[in-house]
Design an enzyme around this catalytic site. Structure first.
Site, PDB file in Angstrom:
ATOM      1  CD  GLU A 164      -8.239   7.468   8.124  1.00 14.23           C
ATOM      2  OE1 GLU A 164      -9.368   7.033   8.443  1.00 14.23           O
ATOM      3  OE2 GLU A 164      -7.182   6.834   8.314  1.00 14.23           O
TER       4      GLU A 164
ATOM      5  CD  GLU B 111       4.035  11.288   7.982  1.00 15.09           C
ATOM      6  OE1 GLU B 111       2.793  11.412   7.829  1.00 15.09           O
ATOM      7  OE2 GLU B 111       4.584  10.196   8.145  1.00 15.09           O
TER       8      GLU B 111
HETATM    9  N1  THU Z   1      -0.609   7.695   7.687  1.00 15.41           N
HETATM   10  C1  THU Z   1       0.009   8.865   8.060  1.00 15.41           C
HETATM   11  O1  THU Z   1      -0.636   9.843   8.436  1.00 15.41           O
HETATM   12  N2  THU Z   1       1.356   8.917   7.991  1.00 15.41           N
HETATM   13  C2  THU Z   1       2.153   7.854   7.654  1.00 15.41           C
HETATM   14  O2  THU Z   1       3.357   8.004   7.582  1.00 15.41           O
HETATM   15  C3  THU Z   1       1.552   6.534   7.394  1.00 15.41           C
HETATM   16  C4  THU Z   1       0.084   6.546   7.178  1.00 15.41           C
HETATM   17  C5  THU Z   1      -2.070   7.609   7.815  1.00 15.41           C
HETATM   18  C6  THU Z   1      -2.849   7.571   6.541  1.00 15.41           C
HETATM   19  C7  THU Z   1      -4.127   6.886   6.987  1.00 15.41           C
HETATM   20  O3  THU Z   1      -5.004   7.859   7.525  1.00 15.41           O
HETATM   21  C8  THU Z   1      -3.692   5.977   8.111  1.00 15.41           C
HETATM   22  O4  THU Z   1      -2.416   6.434   8.518  1.00 15.41           O
HETATM   23  C9  THU Z   1      -3.610   4.518   7.728  1.00 15.41           C
HETATM   24  O5  THU Z   1      -2.896   4.353   6.572  1.00 15.41           O
END
Ligand code: THU
Length: 128
Positions: free
Chosen positions: A44, A55
């Protein structure tokens, strides 16, 4: 490699997620057709739009190491079963519409769905 093992790798690597804002850890383990695994986590950013999902991290690592052919990706999260977001579905579709997407709350309750079921009629420019 067994999908259960691949999921366990995703589950372990999620501990490396950088998630000071959502606290939602995600780990991914991407299996190449030649049997190698590339892991990824969500990273993030204070500028929220700069966040990258687990992913896409795994894909970017693999592609930058010269890999182009993939058979499966396992996704684990700290909040139960997590399905790939729309951006990730489109990102992965570029390389492998038939990719097996493995999700579940733990390794004993896995679901396997082809990417082209999760993203029907995804977008692709004609390849040269
Ligand atoms: N996120 C992922 O890494 N993969 C997903 O398939 C769904 C969302 C992450 C993005 C963000 O850091 C957190 O999950 C909340 O949205």
């Amino acid at each position: 490699m067994e999908y259960k093992e691949l999921f366990k790798m995703a589950d372990q690597v999620k501990e490396n997620a950088y998630v000071p804002f959502s606290k939602f850890q995600v780990g991914a383990a991407l299996l190449t057709k030649d049997g190698q695994v590339y892991t990824g986590v969500n990273v993030e950013n204070s500028s929220y739009g700069g966040t990258i999902c687990a992913e896409r991290t795994a894909f970017v690592k693999a592609i930058s190491e010269g890999k182009r052919q993939f058979s499966a990706i396992a996704i684990a999260s700290s909040g139960g079963e997590a399905l790939p977001c729309g951006i990730c579905r489109q990102f992965m579709y570029e390389f492998c519409p038939e990719l097996d997407v493995i999700t579940g709350k733990d390794e004993n309750s896995l679901r396997v769905q082809p990417l082209n079921v999760l993203l029907p009629e995804g977008f692709r420019l004609e390849k040269e």
